[in-house]
Design a protein around this motif. Structure first.
Motif, PDB file in Angstrom:
ATOM      1  N   SER A 152      53.113   8.275   1.571  1.00  0.00           N
ATOM      2  CA  SER A 152      53.844   7.780   2.735  1.00  0.00           C
ATOM      3  C   SER A 152      55.009   8.715   3.057  1.00  0.00           C
ATOM      4  CB  SER A 152      54.377   6.383   2.457  1.00  0.00           C
ATOM      5  OG  SER A 152      55.389   6.432   1.457  1.00  0.00           O
ATOM      6  N   GLY A 153      55.555   8.557   4.261  1.00  0.00           N
ATOM      7  CA  GLY A 153      56.698   9.369   4.632  1.00  0.00           C
ATOM      8  C   GLY A 153      57.850   9.220   3.655  1.00  0.00           C
ATOM      9  N   ALA A 154      58.122   7.987   3.221  1.00  0.00           N
ATOM     10  CA  ALA A 154      59.227   7.749   2.291  1.00  0.00           C
ATOM     11  C   ALA A 154      58.955   8.371   0.930  1.00  0.00           C
ATOM     12  CB  ALA A 154      59.472   6.246   2.159  1.00  0.00           C
ATOM     13  N   GLN A 155      57.729   8.223   0.424  1.00  0.00           N
ATOM     14  CA  GLN A 155      57.381   8.807  -0.865  1.00  0.00           C
ATOM     15  C   GLN A 155      57.401  10.331  -0.792  1.00  0.00           C
ATOM     16  OE1 GLN A 155      56.786   7.261  -3.879  1.00  0.00           O
ATOM     17  NE2 GLN A 155      56.734   9.337  -4.725  1.00  0.00           N
ATOM     18  N   THR A 156      56.913  10.879   0.308  1.00  0.00           N
ATOM     19  CA  THR A 156      56.916  12.329   0.490  1.00  0.00           C
ATOM     20  C   THR A 156      58.345  12.862   0.508  1.00  0.00           C
ATOM     21  OG1 THR A 156      54.834  12.237   1.728  1.00  0.00           O
ATOM     22  CG2 THR A 156      56.185  14.204   2.005  1.00  0.00           C
ATOM     23  N   PHE A 157      59.235  12.186   1.229  1.00  0.00           N
ATOM     24  CA  PHE A 157      60.641  12.586   1.274  1.00  0.00           C
ATOM     25  C   PHE A 157      61.242  12.569  -0.128  1.00  0.00           C
ATOM     26  CE2 PHE A 157      65.163  11.715   1.651  1.00  0.00           C
ATOM     27  CZ  PHE A 157      65.583  12.617   2.611  1.00  0.00           C
ATOM     28  N   LEU A 158      60.984  11.513  -0.883  1.00  0.00           N
ATOM     29  CA  LEU A 158      61.519  11.407  -2.237  1.00  0.00           C
ATOM     30  C   LEU A 158      60.980  12.520  -3.130  1.00  0.00           C
ATOM     31  CD1 LEU A 158      63.082   9.967  -4.473  1.00  0.00           C
ATOM     32  CD2 LEU A 158      61.124   8.433  -4.758  1.00  0.00           C
ATOM     33  N   ASP A 159      59.677  12.783  -3.056  1.00  0.00           N
ATOM     34  CA  ASP A 159      59.098  13.847  -3.876  1.00  0.00           C
ATOM     35  C   ASP A 159      59.716  15.204  -3.551  1.00  0.00           C
ATOM     36  OD1 ASP A 159      57.388  12.219  -5.328  1.00  0.00           O
ATOM     37  OD2 ASP A 159      55.702  12.482  -3.951  1.00  0.00           O
ATOM     38  N   LEU A 160      59.961  15.452  -2.258  1.00  0.00           N
ATOM     39  CA  LEU A 160      60.490  16.751  -1.851  1.00  0.00           C
ATOM     40  C   LEU A 160      61.984  16.870  -2.096  1.00  0.00           C
ATOM     41  CD1 LEU A 160      58.487  17.439   1.420  1.00  0.00           C
ATOM     42  CD2 LEU A 160      58.082  18.322  -0.885  1.00  0.00           C
ATOM     43  N   ALA A 161      62.663  15.759  -2.318  1.00  0.00           N
ATOM     44  CA  ALA A 161      64.099  15.799  -2.591  1.00  0.00           C
ATOM     45  C   ALA A 161      64.398  16.590  -3.863  1.00  0.00           C
ATOM     46  CB  ALA A 161      64.658  14.386  -2.703  1.00  0.00           C
ATOM     47  N   ALA A 162      63.440  16.651  -4.771  1.00  0.00           N
ATOM     48  CA  ALA A 162      63.631  17.408  -6.008  1.00  0.00           C
ATOM     49  C   ALA A 162      63.214  18.864  -5.861  1.00  0.00           C
ATOM     50  CB  ALA A 162      62.824  16.757  -7.139  1.00  0.00           C
ATOM     51  N   ARG A 163      62.659  19.232  -4.707  1.00  0.00           N
ATOM     52  CA  ARG A 163      62.076  20.560  -4.543  1.00  0.00           C
ATOM     53  C   ARG A 163      62.708  21.389  -3.432  1.00  0.00           C
ATOM     54  NH1 ARG A 163      56.827  20.760  -6.806  1.00  0.00           N
ATOM     55  NH2 ARG A 163      56.048  22.138  -5.141  1.00  0.00           N
ATOM     56  N   LEU A 164      63.352  20.739  -2.480  1.00  0.00           N
ATOM     57  CA  LEU A 164      63.899  21.441  -1.325  1.00  0.00           C
ATOM     58  C   LEU A 164      65.423  21.425  -1.340  1.00  0.00           C
ATOM     59  CD1 LEU A 164      61.662  20.062   1.575  1.00  0.00           C
ATOM     60  CD2 LEU A 164      61.358  22.187   0.289  1.00  0.00           C
ATOM     61  N   PRO A 165      66.063  22.474  -0.806  1.00  0.00           N
ATOM     62  CA  PRO A 165      67.513  22.406  -0.613  1.00  0.00           C
ATOM     63  C   PRO A 165      67.836  21.349   0.435  1.00  0.00           C
ATOM     64  CG  PRO A 165      66.595  24.392   0.385  1.00  0.00           C
ATOM     65  CD  PRO A 165      65.483  23.758  -0.382  1.00  0.00           C
ATOM     66  N   PRO A 166      69.068  20.827   0.418  1.00  0.00           N
ATOM     67  CA  PRO A 166      69.403  19.698   1.304  1.00  0.00           C
ATOM     68  C   PRO A 166      69.119  19.945   2.782  1.00  0.00           C
ATOM     69  CG  PRO A 166      71.121  20.002  -0.334  1.00  0.00           C
ATOM     70  CD  PRO A 166      70.189  21.155  -0.483  1.00  0.00           C
ATOM     71  N   ALA A 167      69.432  21.127   3.290  1.00  0.00           N
ATOM     72  CA  ALA A 167      69.220  21.380   4.725  1.00  0.00           C
ATOM     73  C   ALA A 167      67.746  21.268   5.081  1.00  0.00           C
ATOM     74  CB  ALA A 167      69.748  22.766   5.105  1.00  0.00           C
ATOM     75  N   ASP A 197      51.927   0.698  -1.285  1.00  0.00           N
ATOM     76  CA  ASP A 197      52.724   0.981  -0.097  1.00  0.00           C
ATOM     77  C   ASP A 197      53.347   2.381  -0.134  1.00  0.00           C
ATOM     78  OD1 ASP A 197      54.437   0.324  -2.137  1.00  0.00           O
ATOM     79  OD2 ASP A 197      55.729  -0.984  -0.950  1.00  0.00           O
ATOM     80  N   ASP A 198      53.070   3.133  -1.193  1.00  0.00           N
ATOM     81  CA  ASP A 198      53.495   4.531  -1.240  1.00  0.00           C
ATOM     82  C   ASP A 198      52.421   5.460  -0.677  1.00  0.00           C
ATOM     83  OD1 ASP A 198      55.902   3.866  -2.509  1.00  0.00           O
ATOM     84  OD2 ASP A 198      54.991   3.990  -4.504  1.00  0.00           O
ATOM     85  N   VAL A 199      51.331   4.879  -0.208  1.00  0.00           N
ATOM     86  CA  VAL A 199      50.186   5.657   0.276  1.00  0.00           C
ATOM     87  C   VAL A 199      49.823   5.178   1.679  1.00  0.00           C
ATOM     88  CG1 VAL A 199      47.766   6.257  -0.132  1.00  0.00           C
ATOM     89  CG2 VAL A 199      49.321   5.964  -2.075  1.00  0.00           C
ATOM     90  N   VAL A 200      49.503   6.123   2.547  1.00  0.00           N
ATOM     91  CA  VAL A 200      48.980   5.805   3.876  1.00  0.00           C
ATOM     92  C   VAL A 200      47.655   6.538   4.047  1.00  0.00           C
ATOM     93  CG1 VAL A 200      51.253   5.432   4.908  1.00  0.00           C
ATOM     94  CG2 VAL A 200      50.231   7.721   4.956  1.00  0.00           C
ATOM     95  N   VAL A 201      46.864   6.074   4.993  1.00  0.00           N
ATOM     96  CA  VAL A 201      45.599   6.735   5.309  1.00  0.00           C
ATOM     97  C   VAL A 201      45.681   7.247   6.730  1.00  0.00           C
ATOM     98  CG1 VAL A 201      43.106   6.494   5.534  1.00  0.00           C
ATOM     99  CG2 VAL A 201      44.316   5.289   3.694  1.00  0.00           C
ATOM    100  N   GLU A 202      45.551   8.566   6.889  1.00  0.00           N
ATOM    101  CA  GLU A 202      45.603   9.208   8.201  1.00  0.00           C
ATOM    102  C   GLU A 202      44.337  10.023   8.393  1.00  0.00           C
ATOM    103  OE1 GLU A 202      47.989   9.089  10.570  1.00  0.00           O
ATOM    104  OE2 GLU A 202      49.294   7.727   9.453  1.00  0.00           O
ATOM    105  N   ASP A 203      43.566   9.696   9.417  1.00  0.00           N
ATOM    106  CA  ASP A 203      42.310  10.403   9.700  1.00  0.00           C
ATOM    107  C   ASP A 203      41.416  10.465   8.472  1.00  0.00           C
ATOM    108  OD1 ASP A 203      43.008  10.900  12.350  1.00  0.00           O
ATOM    109  OD2 ASP A 203      44.060  12.743  11.835  1.00  0.00           O
ATOM    110  N   GLY A 204      41.381   9.355   7.732  1.00  0.00           N
ATOM    111  CA  GLY A 204      40.501   9.259   6.578  1.00  0.00           C
ATOM    112  C   GLY A 204      41.040   9.880   5.310  1.00  0.00           C
ATOM    113  N   LEU A 205      42.241  10.455   5.333  1.00  0.00           N
ATOM    114  CA  LEU A 205      42.826  11.095   4.157  1.00  0.00           C
ATOM    115  C   LEU A 205      43.918  10.206   3.561  1.00  0.00           C
ATOM    116  CD1 LEU A 205      43.266  14.773   5.414  1.00  0.00           C
ATOM    117  CD2 LEU A 205      41.455  13.899   3.923  1.00  0.00           C
ATOM    118  N   ARG A 206      43.888  10.051   2.257  1.00  0.00           N
ATOM    119  CA  ARG A 206      44.975   9.361   1.555  1.00  0.00           C
ATOM    120  C   ARG A 206      46.144  10.333   1.397  1.00  0.00           C
ATOM    121  NH1 ARG A 206      44.331   4.901  -1.745  1.00  0.00           N
ATOM    122  NH2 ARG A 206      45.655   5.899  -3.333  1.00  0.00           N
ATOM    123  N   ILE A 207      47.303   9.943   1.913  1.00  0.00           N
ATOM    124  CA  ILE A 207      48.485  10.801   1.911  1.00  0.00           C
ATOM    125  C   ILE A 207      49.666   9.967   1.433  1.00  0.00           C
ATOM    126  CG2 ILE A 207      49.949  12.313   3.319  1.00  0.00           C
ATOM    127  CD1 ILE A 207      47.668  12.389   5.374  1.00  0.00           C
TER     128      ILE A 207
END
Length: 289
Positions: free
Chosen positions: A120-135, A108-118
């Motif tokens: 999920s929105g929640a997993q992507t947000f969590l991964d980027l929380a360690a890489r992006l400033p809060p704003a 459930d951390d993975v979605v398929v969009e147009d044939g690509l494994r990506i």
């Protein structure tokens, strides 16, 4: 390619096996990795390049991080190298133009969009929380919600099982600020800067009503209680037709007693100016800390 349909992308081995000459590959193929090409007949968009990479990657490879955010519609520039996420394994693929990250993803951390494994929105947000400033993280989260790839419940569930994950503290702090109503990255940034300064959080797409209580227009951000509105003027507002609509909208707002603050791209590098002017406008309408 001279009657040999190879599609938007192909490998050297695949093209040669179908009778394509070295010269034809040199003319047609835009190399994105050793032995991997995108046809010059197609725009080398991120999605096209990612689809090309699937020819060389393990079946469970998932596009993640900034690459995932961009694929899911966030207004975020991905790095030149495509980022993938793989579950732990003894040997990881190593290729130029590819960044490999290891995550113990659930299905459930993975979605398929147009044939690509990506991721999920929640997993992507969590991964980027360690890489992006809060704003910027708030801006990405808003964009994922706006595009329908993230809900508050999905994010809450993912963050709840992320104890000890790098970035989870920032993710949990930013999550309550997210809204699908923010229509652009600048709106999200301004909302975050106003919030962190201790001012009331403005409402996105705040309704502006006429004397009879009918909704006539919406402001990007605003405070209905104090009739203070904030508008971000992007490049599209320079279009003559859009400019005319804006003038009509602003005059309607002024006629109904709204105080309008307008910002442009130059102000995004000066958050303190935006905060100061917003606070002064609120105080002029009776707000007090």
């Amino acid at each position: 390619m001279d009657g040999i349909p190879l599609g938007a992308s192909y490998t050297w081995k695949e093209a040669r096996a179908r009778g394509v000459t070295r010269g034809q590959i040199a003319l047609d193929g835009l190399p994105i990795a050793r032995g991997l090409y995108v046809s010059r007949a197609f725009a080398p968009t991120l999605a096209v390049r990612c689809r090309a990479w699937t020819k060389l990657l393990p079946p469970d490879a998932t596009f993640g991080l900034e690459t995932a955010a961009a694929l899911l519609g966030a207004q975020l520039r991905p790095p030149a190298a495509v980022q993938i996420v793989l579950r732990p394994r003894p040997v990881l693929p190593r290729r130029g133009g590819l960044q490999v990250h290891v995550r113990d993803l659930r299905e459930d951390d993975v979605v398929v969009e147009d044939g690509l494994r990506i991721t999920s929105g929640a997993q992507t947000f969590l991964d980027l929380a360690a890489r992006l400033p809060p704003a910027e993280l708030v801006a990405v989260g808003d964009a994922l919600m706006r595009a329908g790839h993230l809900t508050a419940d999905e994010l809450s569930a993912r963050l709840a099982r992320a104890d000890g994950v790098r970035g989870v503290t920032r993710g949990r702090a930013c999550a309550p600020l997210l809204t699908p109503e923010a229509q652009s990255r600048p709106e999200s940034l301004v909302r975050y800067w106003i919030h962190i300064a201790g001012l009331p959080l403005p409402t996105p797409q705040v309704p502006v009503r006429d004397r009879w209580g009918r909704e006539i227009v919406h402001a990007d951000l605003g405070y209905e209680e104090w009739k203070v509105a904030l508008e971000y003027e992007g490049r599209q507002h320079a279009d003559p037709e859009q400019f005319g609509r804006d003038i009509d909208r602003y005059s309607l707002m002024g006629a109904d007693g709204w105080l309008l603050l307008r910002y442009a791209g130059r102000h995004l590098a000066r958050p303190a100016t935006i905060v100061d002017r917003t606070e002064r406008a609120l105080r002029s309408r009776g707000w007090r800390r």
